[in-house]
Design an enzyme around this catalytic site. Structure first.
Site, PDB file in Angstrom:
ATOM      1  N   GLU A 254       0.809  -1.212   0.000  1.00  0.00           N
ATOM      2  CA  GLU A 254       0.000   0.000   0.000  1.00  0.00           C
ATOM      3  C   GLU A 254       0.850   1.274   0.000  1.00  0.00           C
ATOM      4  O   GLU A 254       1.692   1.481   0.865  1.00  0.00           O
ATOM      5  CB  GLU A 254      -0.922  -0.005   1.232  1.00  0.00           C
ATOM      6  CG  GLU A 254      -1.724   1.262   1.440  1.00  0.00           C
ATOM      7  CD  GLU A 254      -2.723   1.499   0.330  1.00  0.00           C
ATOM      8  OE1 GLU A 254      -2.822   2.660  -0.108  1.00  0.00           O
ATOM      9  OE2 GLU A 254      -3.395   0.547  -0.104  1.00  0.00           O
ATOM     10  N   THR A 298      -5.972   1.566  -5.484  1.00  0.00           N
ATOM     11  CA  THR A 298      -5.660   0.196  -5.075  1.00  0.00           C
ATOM     12  C   THR A 298      -6.359  -0.832  -5.956  1.00  0.00           C
ATOM     13  O   THR A 298      -5.761  -1.837  -6.356  1.00  0.00           O
ATOM     14  CB  THR A 298      -6.056  -0.025  -3.603  1.00  0.00           C
ATOM     15  OG1 THR A 298      -5.294   0.863  -2.778  1.00  0.00           O
ATOM     16  CG2 THR A 298      -5.788  -1.462  -3.176  1.00  0.00           C
ATOM     17  N   HIS A 413      -1.305   3.533   4.739  1.00  0.00           N
ATOM     18  CA  HIS A 413      -2.387   4.171   3.990  1.00  0.00           C
ATOM     19  C   HIS A 413      -2.610   5.567   4.572  1.00  0.00           C
ATOM     20  O   HIS A 413      -2.528   5.775   5.777  1.00  0.00           O
ATOM     21  CB  HIS A 413      -3.662   3.330   4.107  1.00  0.00           C
ATOM     22  CG  HIS A 413      -4.732   3.686   3.110  1.00  0.00           C
ATOM     23  ND1 HIS A 413      -5.354   4.916   3.095  1.00  0.00           N
ATOM     24  CD2 HIS A 413      -5.280   2.966   2.095  1.00  0.00           C
ATOM     25  CE1 HIS A 413      -6.247   4.936   2.114  1.00  0.00           C
ATOM     26  NE2 HIS A 413      -6.228   3.773   1.496  1.00  0.00           N
ATOM     27  N   ASP A 472       1.498  -0.312  -4.938  1.00  0.00           N
ATOM     28  CA  ASP A 472       0.262  -0.240  -5.722  1.00  0.00           C
ATOM     29  C   ASP A 472       0.035   1.130  -6.361  1.00  0.00           C
ATOM     30  O   ASP A 472      -0.457   1.226  -7.472  1.00  0.00           O
ATOM     31  CB  ASP A 472      -0.950  -0.676  -4.891  1.00  0.00           C
ATOM     32  CG  ASP A 472      -1.207   0.192  -3.674  1.00  0.00           C
ATOM     33  OD1 ASP A 472      -0.379   1.071  -3.375  1.00  0.00           O
ATOM     34  OD2 ASP A 472      -2.260  -0.012  -3.017  1.00  0.00           O
ATOM     35  N   HIS A 473       0.407   2.196  -5.677  1.00  0.00           N
ATOM     36  CA  HIS A 473       0.224   3.541  -6.224  1.00  0.00           C
ATOM     37  C   HIS A 473       1.013   4.518  -5.364  1.00  0.00           C
ATOM     38  O   HIS A 473       1.614   4.142  -4.361  1.00  0.00           O
ATOM     39  CB  HIS A 473      -1.261   3.929  -6.281  1.00  0.00           C
ATOM     40  CG  HIS A 473      -1.976   3.804  -4.961  1.00  0.00           C
ATOM     41  ND1 HIS A 473      -1.796   4.708  -3.924  1.00  0.00           N
ATOM     42  CD2 HIS A 473      -2.853   2.865  -4.499  1.00  0.00           C
ATOM     43  CE1 HIS A 473      -2.553   4.352  -2.892  1.00  0.00           C
ATOM     44  NE2 HIS A 473      -3.188   3.226  -3.212  1.00  0.00           N
TER      45      HIS A 473
END
Length: 631
Positions: A254, A298, A413, A472-473
């Site tokens: 994440e 995500t 996150h 993921d990003h």
């Protein structure tokens, strides 16, 4: 003393108030909304009102009082059924009804077996507004059958309804930016725009998708297929099938960006475990790898991994096209004897995963119900990464082998908060609290990965597995450029810098391989599917995928972002400007022009496949169009 005289629109006012108050009470008593502040409570309270004003207000167009009352009563009955339907569904599935669900008869079959447990006599209270309206219609004196409503009254009424709607949407957008374009969570939508408006939005989304799908023609795939075949990269014969039969563990990290790896923060190493893997003889580390996600964040990362297609430019494929036909990596592995699953300690409806995983042919979803989650082991968005990996290792040990399991971490996150006992390094010292805390949550996630590797070894799963880990990003957006410039020692963050900051880590750790090294070729998440499947000896030459095997000598140094930006080994293209990759200096746009055209073409092809659900016309086994594909 004058006798009480009821206002002309008493029935309408009573209906609106009765249904509004009832709905507000149901929200607080029948659904488990996570309300973090007073504003969210206020939004939840007002969000039914705009729809009720519109729905009941249509009665003003009827010319007779009898017709108006019939409309109001019918509307109240219908809205009560809709609301109670969601309550009953929520009791059983902890979720809200969507149009695709209405056509999934298996869900209702399961629901039907427990009707006695779901329904009870108290449920008549969900129709209390109907009874109130009926009583009002019966006992409030009639105004006369010929009474009609003036146009200026109707106009003022609906202006008021619009004002309430815009107030609701404005407050919701403040609390949750891009709410409707990033419509990834049904609960979040209901919490912000209300049950009734949510269903209208769901109808809009599904109707739009259905229209595009209905108009699609399988012949559109011919051009796409020709492009895919012409741009395939030959497999690396030395790597193809070299690790056939091994378990596959894919960990989605994440919000992890590459700038923290092999770096420190005020003298503190941020990712000691991942740094050690970079130099591990069993690890292939791709240092020039990029995320390619859009608004789906995500879920886009999941979608791209599984399908080697881009997400959409608006919204999330997981939400808008969960009923499509896909040729996912999960399905491919399942056909080759793998047990497939996802492990993520979150609500099953988040990002619409429960429905999308069915379309991806994922056999098992270990959602939050499979984990022991409590206040002590949770923070921010839920279960902390260390207990998540510890509990997941136990679940892995129970799975049949070989298995393909995808795991999604949670602690790193936004807004990147941690309990004091989990902070292994201090905060950074910039003007951005987000960036300051980011280093701490990254450090915690790094430690969690170390714990997981130890758990795999202890359970005897390590030696016969391939462990793929990728970011993921992005975690730090452009809103924090000033702080990022401070950390990176730059005067400012340019569009060139921003593009390169989209680099995320990719580790392919293969115990016992002994040939691990750093690979600096330019690649992206679209390349994961063919790379992984080829390592396991699974042919993808007939698959409709836009990525290429990262181990192939023919893999091109070219990665496209969802918004049309791209990075090559020579150029960076951002904000319609072409930059020299090595220096960051602006160069003639002609150098980037061929890549610009290709980027637009690939994005267009991917969108066509998704919006038209074109893979339903395609046989991935033979690589041919199905016989009835062309109308």
């Amino acid at each position: 003393m004058k006798s009480w005289k009821w206002p002309k629109h008493s029935i309408l006012i009573i209906a609106i108030l009765a249904t509004w108050i009832k709905t507000a009470i149901v929200y607080r008593t029948s659904f488990e909304f996570d309300l973090e502040n007073g504003m969210q409570k206020f939004i939840l309270f007002i969000n039914p009102l705009s729809f009720l004003l519109f729905a009941y207000g249509l009665s003003l167009f009827f010319k007779t009082e009898k017709a108006r009352n019939r409309w109001i009563i019918g509307t109240s009955i219908l809205l009560s059924i809709v609301l109670f339907g969601n309550v009953a569904f929520y009791r059983f599935f902890n979720d809200f009804i969507t149009l695709p669900v209405l056509f999934q008869t298996s869900n209702f079959g399961e629901l039907g077996t427990s009707v006695a447990e779901i329904l009870n006599l108290k449920d008549l209270l969900y129709f209390i507004d109907v009874f109130i309206i009926l009583i009002a219609v019966k006992y409030i004196p009639k105004l006369g059958s010929s009474y009609s409503v003036r146009k200026n009254v109707r106009r003022a009424y609906f202006v008021l309804a619009l004002a309430v709607l815009f107030l609701n949407l404005g407050l919701a957008e403040t609390e949750r930016p891009q709410l409707l374009t990033r419509s990834f969570d049904r609960e979040l939508l209901v919490k912000n725009i209300g049950t009734y408006n949510y269903h209208l939005y769901d109808i809009y989304i599904q109707s739009k998708s259905s229209a595009q799908r209905a108009l699609a023609d399988g012949s559109e795939l011919v051009e796409v297929d020709n492009y895919v075949q012409a741009n395939q990269a030959a497999v690396n014969e030395d790597m193809f099938g070299k690790y056939k039969g091994r378990n596959l563990i894919v960990i989605q990290l994440e919000s992890l960006q590459n700038f923290v790896l092999q770096n420190d923060m005020n003298g503190y190493e941020v990712t000691p475990f991942l740094n050690s893997l970079i130099h591990d003889k069993d690890t292939y580390y791709f240092s020039n790898f990029y995320h390619q996600t859009g608004l789906g964040k995500t879920s886009d990362a999941e979608f791209i991994l599984e399908n080697s297609l881009f997400g959409l430019d608006r919204g999330a494929v997981f939400f808008t096209h969960s009923g499509n036909t896909f040729n996912s990596m999960s399905e491919k592995l399942g056909k080759n004897g793998y047990y497939t699953s996802v492990m993520h300690a979150n609500n099953k409806s988040f990002w619409n995963r429960d429905m999308m995983y069915q379309s991806l042919k994922m056999q098992k979803f270990y959602d939050i119900t499979y984990y022991d989650v409590n206040d002590e082991n949770s923070v921010n968005w839920g279960l902390k990464d260390i207990p998540f990996f510890e509990q997941s290792a136990d679940l892995l040990a129970e799975q049949p082998q070989p298995f393909y399991t995808r795991m999604i971490t949670l602690t790193n996150h936004f807004p990147f908060t941690l309990d004091e006992e989990d902070k292994m390094i201090p905060e950074y010292n910039s003007n951005s609290g987000t960036l300051n805390r980011y280093f701490q949550t990254v450090r915690y996630m790094d430690e969690a990965l170390k714990v997981f590797f130890e758990e795999l070894k202890e359970k005897g799963l390590y030696d016969n597995s391939i462990i793929v880990m990728y970011g993921d990003h992005y975690g730090i957006s452009e809103n924090h450029n000033k702080a990022m410039a401070q950390y990176l020692g730059k005067d400012e963050i340019t569009p060139y810098d921003t593009a390169l900051l989209q680099s995320v880590p990719l580790f392919i750790h293969i115990p016992g391989s002994g040939d691990g090294h750093v690979i600096d070729k330019v690649g992206g998440q679209m390349d994961l599917r063919p790379t992984i499947l080829h390592l396991l000896g699974i042919d993808t030459s007939n698959d409709m995928q836009l990525g290429a095997d990262l181990f192939s000598d023919e893999h091109e140094d070219f990665v496209i972002f969802r918004d049309g930006r791209f990075v090559t080994d020579k150029y960076v293209y951002a904000e319609e400007t072409c930059y020299d990759r090595a220096t960051g200096e602006e160069v003639d746009i002609q150098g980037c022009k061929p890549y610009i055209e290709r980027a637009q073409k690939e994005l267009e092809y991917s969108d066509k496949i998704i919006n038209g659900d074109l893979l339903r016309f395609y046989d991935e086994e033979t690589g041919n169009l199905l016989s009835d594909a062309v109308k």
